[in-house]
Design an enzyme around this catalytic site. Sequence first.
Site, mmCIF file in Angstrom:
data_model
loop_
_atom_site.group_PDB
_atom_site.id
_atom_site.type_symbol
_atom_site.label_atom_id
_atom_site.label_comp_id
_atom_site.label_asym_id
_atom_site.label_seq_id
_atom_site.Cartn_x
_atom_site.Cartn_y
_atom_site.Cartn_z
ATOM 1 N N GLY A 105 120.688 46.373 59.368
ATOM 2 C CA GLY A 105 121.430 47.271 60.247
ATOM 3 C C GLY A 105 121.253 46.863 61.690
ATOM 4 O O GLY A 105 121.084 45.675 61.991
ATOM 5 N N GLU A 147 106.185 57.376 63.453
ATOM 6 C CA GLU A 147 106.822 58.569 63.981
ATOM 7 C C GLU A 147 107.697 59.159 62.881
ATOM 8 O O GLU A 147 108.279 58.443 62.078
ATOM 9 C CB GLU A 147 107.634 58.243 65.236
ATOM 10 N N GLY A 156 113.527 49.277 66.782
ATOM 11 C CA GLY A 156 113.272 49.640 68.170
ATOM 12 C C GLY A 156 112.036 50.501 68.232
ATOM 13 O O GLY A 156 111.177 50.416 67.355
ATOM 14 N N CYS A 186 106.815 50.680 69.592
ATOM 15 C CA CYS A 186 105.764 49.861 68.981
ATOM 16 C C CYS A 186 106.227 48.461 68.602
ATOM 17 O O CYS A 186 105.824 47.487 69.226
ATOM 18 C CB CYS A 186 105.195 50.573 67.757
HETATM 19 C C1 UGA Z 1 105.638 51.428 63.474
HETATM 20 C C2 UGA Z 1 104.878 51.060 62.192
HETATM 21 O O1 UGA Z 1 105.703 51.252 61.066
HETATM 22 C C3 UGA Z 1 103.623 51.920 62.071
HETATM 23 O O2 UGA Z 1 102.880 51.527 60.926
HETATM 24 C C4 UGA Z 1 102.770 51.741 63.321
HETATM 25 O O3 UGA Z 1 101.623 52.534 63.281
HETATM 26 C C5 UGA Z 1 103.593 52.119 64.532
HETATM 27 O O4 UGA Z 1 104.769 51.300 64.598
HETATM 28 C C6 UGA Z 1 102.753 51.900 65.747
HETATM 29 O O5 UGA Z 1 102.520 50.748 66.123
HETATM 30 O O6 UGA Z 1 102.225 52.876 66.300
HETATM 31 P P1 UGA Z 1 107.323 53.397 64.135
HETATM 32 O O7 UGA Z 1 107.502 52.688 65.433
HETATM 33 O O8 UGA Z 1 107.112 54.870 64.129
HETATM 34 O O9 UGA Z 1 106.077 52.772 63.333
HETATM 35 O O10 UGA Z 1 108.636 53.120 63.291
HETATM 36 P P2 UGA Z 1 109.034 52.357 61.939
HETATM 37 O O11 UGA Z 1 109.190 53.330 60.857
HETATM 38 O O12 UGA Z 1 108.169 51.195 61.716
HETATM 39 O O13 UGA Z 1 110.480 51.845 62.351
HETATM 40 C C7 UGA Z 1 110.628 50.896 63.407
HETATM 41 C C8 UGA Z 1 112.061 50.523 63.574
HETATM 42 O O14 UGA Z 1 112.492 49.683 62.507
HETATM 43 C C9 UGA Z 1 113.068 51.672 63.618
HETATM 44 O O15 UGA Z 1 113.983 51.446 64.674
HETATM 45 C C10 UGA Z 1 113.758 51.598 62.276
HETATM 46 O O16 UGA Z 1 115.060 52.093 62.316
HETATM 47 C C11 UGA Z 1 113.735 50.113 62.020
HETATM 48 N N1 UGA Z 1 113.846 49.731 60.592
HETATM 49 C C12 UGA Z 1 112.893 50.110 59.712
HETATM 50 C C13 UGA Z 1 114.923 48.970 60.158
HETATM 51 O O17 UGA Z 1 115.806 48.602 60.961
HETATM 52 N N2 UGA Z 1 114.999 48.612 58.839
HETATM 53 C C14 UGA Z 1 114.060 48.977 57.942
HETATM 54 O O18 UGA Z 1 114.195 48.612 56.768
HETATM 55 C C15 UGA Z 1 112.980 49.751 58.379
#
Ligand code: UGA
Length: 433
Positions: free
Chosen positions: A253, A152, A257, A260
């Site tokens: 942090g 997203e 959430g 996914c």
């Molecule tokens: C995630 C995956 O990254 C995608 O590759 C996958 O396609 C998608 O799920 C899915 O299953 O459809 P998304 O849920 O959009 O994508 O978000 P992410 O960018 O992965 O972030 C997930 C969470 O991790 C967020 O709350 C973000 O703040 C947190 N996060 C991310 C951290 O706390 N630290 C980080 O270093 C990176």
Amino acid sequence: MRISVIGCGYLGAVHASAMAELGHDVIGIDVDARKIAQLAEAHPPFHEPGLPEILASATASGRLRFSTDIADAADAEVHFIAVGTPQQPGRPTADLSYVDASFEGLLPHLADGALVVGKSTVPVGTAQRLAERLASAAPHASLAWNPEFLREGFAVKDTLEPDRLVYGVADAEAADLLDRVYQAAIDAGTPRIVTDYATAELVKVAANAFLATKISFINAMSEIADATGADVTALADAIGHDARIGRRFLNAGVGFGGGCLPKDIRAFAARADELGVGQSISFLEQVDQINLRQRQRVVHLAEDALGGSVYERRIAVLGVAFKPDSDDVRDSPALDVAVSLKGLGADVVATDPAGIENARSRHPQLTYSASVEDALRGADLVVLVTEWREYRDLDPEAVGGLVAARRIIDGRNVLDPGQWRAAGWEYRGMGRP
Ligand code: UGA
């Protein structure tokens, strides 16, 4: 090609628009009449950068249409199933009812040689079950599983320029049809892995489990850093220089959430249990627990900052979305923190550039303000929990003039502690001295 996309949520609406952008003739189907009406008028029903533009051009060109009637998908050569697989209430398992309902709904409308392509994240074994059902109910059609890796906030780019394509197929014809769908990405040299159903299903959950583990690993390190006076950000920079580790997804942090990662690791662990190999990924329970602990950690930091109790203290919560550039509040750590603080009697005002409407429908008891200035005005404490650009760029001097006391918790470790302290702020990060 003539394509249908069943399910027009965060995944399906982007996929349908992107396929039309590539020149295909696409129909998007959803049972939600309101969502379909909005999409047909080129209004995305959620916040996703870049989507308004491709949705507008695709609907204007006539290559993208929307309907609530699955019979309108009958013309398509390829049908993508892009419905949600949320966590079942009170259980760790995935709810497959939307996948099953859309699949069953599609069966009577499948043309000769049609390909049904699963995009939804499902427990391993689902594709095989659906393929068997297809073989008896519509043997003239076939099935593929083609997981989606879009994030997203970057969904349009991730769909138009994926970093890999994964096809779970039972025969070469299905792979050829998918190649025609993704011709542009293939021409651009995108790696393509053609495999069986089970591997394709597992690739998706394994990728998300790995990412979740990486985040929980660095959050565990941040707890150790707090206990020792070390700096988790410098630690992440240092280990991230090792190419085998890499710096991405090592931001400590308030944790992960969204719709996914949290539900996928739970459903994966539950599925492994069912298969009798639960022990192999039992560490995912720890990953989940470390992650949930971060939310409590922020609440404890808030109590600590306010001398032991948040009761009747004004707290500005910056962010409710689960991450920036999204209005999605599903399993959002930020919203959870706001709700916990409110539950402890704090006078919480939460703000977010995009997520307020969704947050309010889930938690109407919270006070929201669309204006960050109004949220900050008179606050005894500021808690940053979603790292939107506008919060990262806040000027500590200017913000200092709005609040009642210069205290901030940086729940995403995105502010410069030196700069905030120099402006007279009491700064607390997560695993930062
Ligand atoms: C995630 C995956 O990254 C995608 O590759 C996958 O396609 C998608 O799920 C899915 O299953 O459809 P998304 O849920 O959009 O994508 O978000 P992410 O960018 O992965 O972030 C997930 C969470 O991790 C967020 O709350 C973000 O703040 C947190 N996060 C991310 C951290 O706390 N630290 C980080 O270093 C990176």
